[in-house]
Design a protein around this motif. Structure first.
Motif, PDB file in Angstrom:
ATOM      1  N   ASP A   1       7.303  -1.373  -2.624  1.00 50.29           N
ATOM      2  CA  ASP A   1       6.756  -0.057  -2.302  1.00 50.29           C
ATOM      3  C   ASP A   1       7.164   0.978  -3.342  1.00 50.29           C
ATOM      4  OD1 ASP A   1       9.372   0.106  -1.597  1.00 50.29           O
ATOM      5  OD2 ASP A   1       9.040   1.157   0.295  1.00 50.29           O
TER       6      ASP A   1
ATOM      7  N   ARG B   1      -9.360   4.063   1.532  1.00 46.59           N
ATOM      8  CA  ARG B   1      -7.911   3.994   1.575  1.00 46.59           C
ATOM      9  C   ARG B   1      -7.347   3.712   2.977  1.00 46.59           C
ATOM     10  NH1 ARG B   1      -4.064   6.011  -2.083  1.00 46.59           N
ATOM     11  NH2 ARG B   1      -5.506   6.815  -3.610  1.00 46.59           N
ATOM     12  N   ALA B   2      -7.714   4.557   3.948  1.00 45.78           N
ATOM     13  CA  ALA B   2      -7.137   4.437   5.297  1.00 45.78           C
ATOM     14  C   ALA B   2      -7.451   3.069   5.887  1.00 45.78           C
ATOM     15  CB  ALA B   2      -7.684   5.546   6.181  1.00 45.78           C
TER      16      ALA B   2
ATOM     17  N   TRP C   1      -4.211  -4.043   5.856  1.00 45.21           N
ATOM     18  CA  TRP C   1      -3.002  -4.642   5.266  1.00 45.21           C
ATOM     19  C   TRP C   1      -1.885  -4.720   6.304  1.00 45.21           C
ATOM     20  CZ3 TRP C   1      -1.486  -6.132   0.138  1.00 45.21           C
ATOM     21  CH2 TRP C   1      -0.110  -6.380   0.007  1.00 45.21           C
ATOM     22  N   ASN C   2      -1.647  -3.603   7.018  1.00 43.71           N
ATOM     23  CA  ASN C   2      -0.577  -3.571   8.017  1.00 43.71           C
ATOM     24  C   ASN C   2      -0.751  -4.671   9.052  1.00 43.71           C
ATOM     25  OD1 ASN C   2       0.607  -1.388   6.862  1.00 43.71           O
ATOM     26  ND2 ASN C   2      -0.277   0.118   8.250  1.00 43.71           N
ATOM     27  N   ARG C   3      -1.988  -4.842   9.506  1.00 35.43           N
ATOM     28  CA  ARG C   3      -2.229  -5.804  10.575  1.00 35.43           C
ATOM     29  C   ARG C   3      -2.244  -7.233  10.074  1.00 35.43           C
ATOM     30  NH1 ARG C   3      -4.783  -2.609  15.047  1.00 35.43           N
ATOM     31  NH2 ARG C   3      -4.525  -0.525  14.200  1.00 35.43           N
TER      32      ARG C   3
ATOM     33  N   PRO D   1       0.809  -1.230   0.000  1.00 36.64           N
ATOM     34  CA  PRO D   1       0.000   0.000   0.000  1.00 36.64           C
ATOM     35  C   PRO D   1       0.844   1.283   0.000  1.00 36.64           C
ATOM     36  CG  PRO D   1      -0.715  -1.494   1.726  1.00 36.64           C
ATOM     37  CD  PRO D   1       0.547  -2.058   1.188  1.00 36.64           C
ATOM     38  N   ALA D   2       2.146   1.179   0.288  1.00 37.09           N
ATOM     39  CA  ALA D   2       2.966   2.389   0.221  1.00 37.09           C
ATOM     40  C   ALA D   2       3.159   2.820  -1.227  1.00 37.09           C
ATOM     41  CB  ALA D   2       4.323   2.151   0.873  1.00 37.09           C
TER      42      ALA D   2
ATOM     43  N   ALA E   1       1.488  -7.405   6.644  1.00 34.79           N
ATOM     44  CA  ALA E   1       2.864  -6.989   6.950  1.00 34.79           C
ATOM     45  C   ALA E   1       3.152  -7.072   8.441  1.00 34.79           C
ATOM     46  CB  ALA E   1       3.099  -5.573   6.443  1.00 34.79           C
ATOM     47  N   HIS E   2       2.656  -8.099   9.091  1.00 36.66           N
ATOM     48  CA  HIS E   2       2.770  -8.204  10.539  1.00 36.66           C
ATOM     49  C   HIS E   2       2.892  -9.678  10.888  1.00 36.66           C
ATOM     50  CE1 HIS E   2       0.855  -7.552  14.739  1.00 36.66           C
ATOM     51  NE2 HIS E   2       2.144  -7.306  14.763  1.00 36.66           N
ATOM     52  N   LYS E   3       3.910  -9.990  11.678  1.00 36.72           N
ATOM     53  CA  LYS E   3       4.085 -11.416  11.961  1.00 36.72           C
ATOM     54  C   LYS E   3       3.789 -11.734  13.411  1.00 36.72           C
ATOM     55  CE  LYS E   3       6.792 -12.318   8.063  1.00 36.72           C
ATOM     56  NZ  LYS E   3       8.044 -12.370   7.420  1.00 36.72           N
TER      57      LYS E   3
ATOM     58  N   VAL F   1      -2.037   7.450   2.379  1.00 37.68           N
ATOM     59  CA  VAL F   1      -3.343   7.654   3.018  1.00 37.68           C
ATOM     60  C   VAL F   1      -3.690   9.147   3.090  1.00 37.68           C
ATOM     61  CG1 VAL F   1      -4.693   7.199   5.100  1.00 37.68           C
ATOM     62  CG2 VAL F   1      -3.015   5.549   4.355  1.00 37.68           C
TER      63      VAL F   1
ATOM     64  N   VAL G   1      -5.360   0.238   4.134  1.00 31.77           N
ATOM     65  CA  VAL G   1      -3.942   0.279   4.517  1.00 31.77           C
ATOM     66  C   VAL G   1      -3.776  -0.292   5.923  1.00 31.77           C
ATOM     67  CG1 VAL G   1      -2.027   1.816   5.086  1.00 31.77           C
ATOM     68  CG2 VAL G   1      -3.339   2.194   3.002  1.00 31.77           C
ATOM     69  N   ASP G   2      -4.698   0.083   6.811  1.00 28.38           N
ATOM     70  CA  ASP G   2      -4.637  -0.389   8.184  1.00 28.38           C
ATOM     71  C   ASP G   2      -4.802  -1.914   8.244  1.00 28.38           C
ATOM     72  OD1 ASP G   2      -4.375   0.540  10.893  1.00 28.38           O
ATOM     73  OD2 ASP G   2      -6.408  -0.235  11.203  1.00 28.38           O
TER      74      ASP G   2
ATOM     75  N   LEU H   1       8.396 -10.341  -2.220  1.00 26.92           N
ATOM     76  CA  LEU H   1       8.299  -9.009  -1.628  1.00 26.92           C
ATOM     77  C   LEU H   1       7.029  -8.314  -2.074  1.00 26.92           C
ATOM     78  CD1 LEU H   1      10.471  -6.215  -3.209  1.00 26.92           C
ATOM     79  CD2 LEU H   1      10.047  -8.326  -4.413  1.00 26.92           C
ATOM     80  N   PHE H   2       6.585  -7.381  -1.234  1.00 25.30           N
ATOM     81  CA  PHE H   2       5.525  -6.458  -1.609  1.00 25.30           C
ATOM     82  C   PHE H   2       6.242  -5.152  -1.904  1.00 25.30           C
ATOM     83  CE2 PHE H   2       3.596  -9.402   1.529  1.00 25.30           C
ATOM     84  CZ  PHE H   2       2.723 -10.040   0.667  1.00 25.30           C
TER      85      PHE H   2
ATOM     86  N   GLY I   1      11.154  -6.122   2.240  1.00 25.81           N
ATOM     87  CA  GLY I   1      10.273  -6.604   1.176  1.00 25.81           C
ATOM     88  C   GLY I   1       8.803  -6.401   1.525  1.00 25.81           C
TER      89      GLY I   1
ATOM     90  N   TYR J   1      -1.328  -2.973  18.467  1.00 27.22           N
ATOM     91  CA  TYR J   1      -0.594  -3.126  17.199  1.00 27.22           C
ATOM     92  C   TYR J   1       0.580  -2.148  17.129  1.00 27.22           C
ATOM     93  CZ  TYR J   1       0.542  -2.554  12.300  1.00 27.22           C
ATOM     94  OH  TYR J   1       1.237  -2.448  11.121  1.00 27.22           O
TER      95      TYR J   1
END
Lengths: 346, 279
Positions: free
Chosen positions: A208, A332-333, A339-341, A168-169, A344-346, B244, A336-337, A205-206, B227, B55
């Motif tokens: 950016d 959008r917001a 996606w992050n959780r 999303p970046a 892109a979060h382990k 955003v 992205v949120d 990779l994703f 990545g 988070y």
């Protein structure tokens, strides 16, 4: 004597004005992107414009979002006349009230522009597209002999850990989620199936930045994935074994748009500049240099260039999945949120 | 007296004006936008959204963990390197060459160097090829998209700061302290531990603080080497500004990271002071 002196000065000034009407103050300030994009805008649009009118063009280099930030800051006393911004940012600029409507009286070539490339709302035409680019399926031709027919190929086990899609970046990240939403036939407004599907993807990779994607394809880190047609054909031009294809589901695309700045210091010239960008010559030139799909009607390009256009060899603007950006910007917001959780979060 | 005071004021004016225009003013803009909404009403909602959400603490922990590890490894690599340059190298030309080798990478952009690591650390990259040829591993090891990958990239970029800070501290230590220690019958190891190390601690601490601050705020290296699979705090900030367009939330994220980093740096500074007093 003093009067004489004044007369001489005045006529000298007048002479200077006729010879060089484009002193720094009279120059047209145009915001565009960096790198080969800026170079192409200069040689395809700005140079012919200067040749025809004698007005110098001063470029203000920046990405769409940076340009939008500039327009917001100089809202009261703009120095920019014309601005190139991508789809999505264009809608935000209009919502911020920094754009002046375009009219056919000021920009006659609007009549020769594809109806899809004219963006209007209640205030009138706020933007006009100068060429489309797409995020298509890009692959390593050494590893993959037959062009992949479907986006579903990204999930094939043999490509595990060698796949890329935008994060999303990247400006294409959120739109790509909308595209997946469409091709997965997910219920309206529900992106849970999209994220579930991306979780199954074994991505290397994703990316950016478009450069990161090019780099990964170049080094062989990635053998298949989503990439811009502009970037993919750049790699091919360097002799790398890269292919670009428009799968059966189509591709997501957007365009680089021109905008007239509200209260632009040189409105007349600015309109003329936009008119120049909408000539078949300029459109063809952009197609050849940046592989932008022409937004001007009836532009014919060489067979070599036609292969590289965003809609593929035999396609047209109808093969492109163009988004309703107002819808995208509203979500959008949240996306992205999520996606992050989730991703892109382990 | 008056003249010298005017001269002083004039001399101070330029740096102060520069500092105000290019540091304080942008900082104030960010700080203000972090506590306002689009309608310019005062709110702490952005901070609440960050601090009350597990988070964000998770991402902060990842960020600080990577920065701490980077600092630790940079010290372990940089200290011996600085020792070698200052104490062991006798031939001046060779020392100069070494210093140049340490400094030259700083002249290249982070982006280029991180792209370089992407190529080296990839599945088919040089590192994996070497490991497989040597029989150390059968399958390529995954570096990209892991914390290890980010650590390698950051350590490579930040080690010079430790070498310079520690090397400088080592070079200014008067040899007679160590000679005195030896005269009093103390062995080299104890001399190092009780005399040399405490004396170069201030330099080491300042090097560590520089590395830590740069590692916490690094964007390019983690963004490229992760990545997109690992998130550090600076990436969250970038997202808000670049895709955003929520500048208020983005500003609150920036200030949060800044304040927490300052707190940690403050603690490290205290440790450095305590170490010096103990010496």
């Amino acid at each position: 004597m003093a009067r004489m002196h004044g007369l001489v000065t005045a006529s000298a000034l007048a002479l200077a004005a006729t010879i060089a009407p484009a002193s720094a103050q009279d120059a047209l300030h145009v915001a565009w992107y960096g790198g080969n994009w800026g170079d192409a805008f200069k040689s395809c649009v700005a140079d012919p414009f200067t040749k025809a009118t004698g007005v110098t063009v001063v470029p203000e280099v920046g990405t769409s979002t940076v340009t939008l930030a500039k327009l917001q800051q100089q809202k009261d006393a703009p120095t920019l006349d014309v601005a190139w911004m991508d789809g999505g940012v264009s809608e935000l600029a209009e919502a911020d009230g920094v754009l002046e409507p375009l009219t056919e009286a000021g920009v006659p070539n609007l009549a020769n522009t594809l109806p899809q490339a004219i963006y209007k709302n209640d205030n009138g035409i706020y933007a006009v597209g100068t060429g489309y680019y797409s995020l298509g399926l890009t692959y390593n031709t050494k590893e993959i002999k037959e062009p992949p027919a479907s986006w579903n190929d990204l999930w094939k086990p043999e490509y595990a850990d060698a796949v890329t899609i935008p994060s999303p970046a990247n400006s294409s990240g959120v739109p790509f989620l909308f595209f997946l939403h469409k091709i997965l036939n997910a219920p309206a407004g529900d992106f849970a199936p999209v994220f579930a599907r991306i979780k199954e993807l074994k991505a290397a990779l994703f990316f950016d930045s478009s450069g990161a994607a090019s780099n990964a394809f170049q080094s062989g880190e990635v053998v298949i994935g989503a990439h811009f047609n502009v970037g993919a054909f750049d790699l091919m031009a360097k002799g790398l074994p890269i292919g670009f294809t428009v799968p059966k589901e189509g591709v997501w695309a957007t365009d680089a748009r021109l905008h007239l700045v509200k209260n632009a210091p040189h409105k007349e010239m600015a309109q003329k500049f936009i008119d120049t960008a909408l000539t078949p010559e300029a459109s063809k030139c952009l197609a050849e240099k940046l592989f932008l799909g022409p937004s001007v009607k009836g532009v014919t390009v060489s067979a070599e260039t036609a292969r590289k256009l965003p809609w593929g060899e035999k396609g047209s603007v109808d093969n492109l999945y163009l988004l309703n950006w107002t819808e995208v910007n509203a979500k959008r917001a949240e996306l992205v949120d999520t996606w992050n959780r989730e991703i892109a979060h382990k | 007296m008056a003249a010298s005071r005017t001269a002083l004021a004039l001399l101070l004016f330029a740096p102060l004006a520069f500092f105000a225009a290019f540091f304080l003013a942008p900082m104030a803009v960010v700080a203000i936008s972090s506590v306002t909404t689009d309608g310019d009403t005062l709110t702490f909602a952005h901070y609440a959204r960050i601090l009350l959400d597990e988070y964000h603490w998770d991402v902060l922990w990842v960020t600080f963990r990577i920065a701490l590890m980077t600092t630790l490894i940079c010290m372990l690599v940089g200290f011996p390197l600085a020792w070698y340059l200052v104490r062991i190298v006798r031939w001046r030309t060779w020392r100069r060459i070494c210093v140049i080798l340490v400094i030259v990478p700083l002249f290249t952009s982070n982006i280029v160097r991180s792209f370089g690591w992407m190529v080296l650390l990839g599945r088919t990259g040089l590192v994996n090829q070497a490991l497989m040829t040597l029989g150390l591993t059968e399958r390529p090891i995954r570096f990209l998209g892991t914390e290890t990958g980010i650590l390698i990239g950051l350590v490579y970029i930040l080690v010079p700061f430790v070498v310079l800070a520690v090397g400088n501290a080592l070079a200014t230590i008067d040899n007679s302290y160590e000679e005195a220690s030896a005269d009093l019958g103390v062995g080299p190891a104890r001399t190092f531990w009780f005399v040399t190390l405490p004396l170069c601690l201030p330099g080491a601490v300042s090097g560590a603080i520089i590395v830590f601050a740069l590692a916490v705020s690094a964007y390019v290296t983690p963004a490229l080497l992760s990545g997109g699979q690992i998130t550090v705090f600076s990436m969250l900030i970038f997202q808000q500004y670049s895709s955003v367009f929520d500048f208020h939330y983005g500003a609150a994220l920036s200030i949060t990271l800044l304040v927490l980093t300052l707190v940690l740096v403050g603690i490290a500074g205290r440790i450095g002071d305590a170490g010096r007093r103990a010496a």
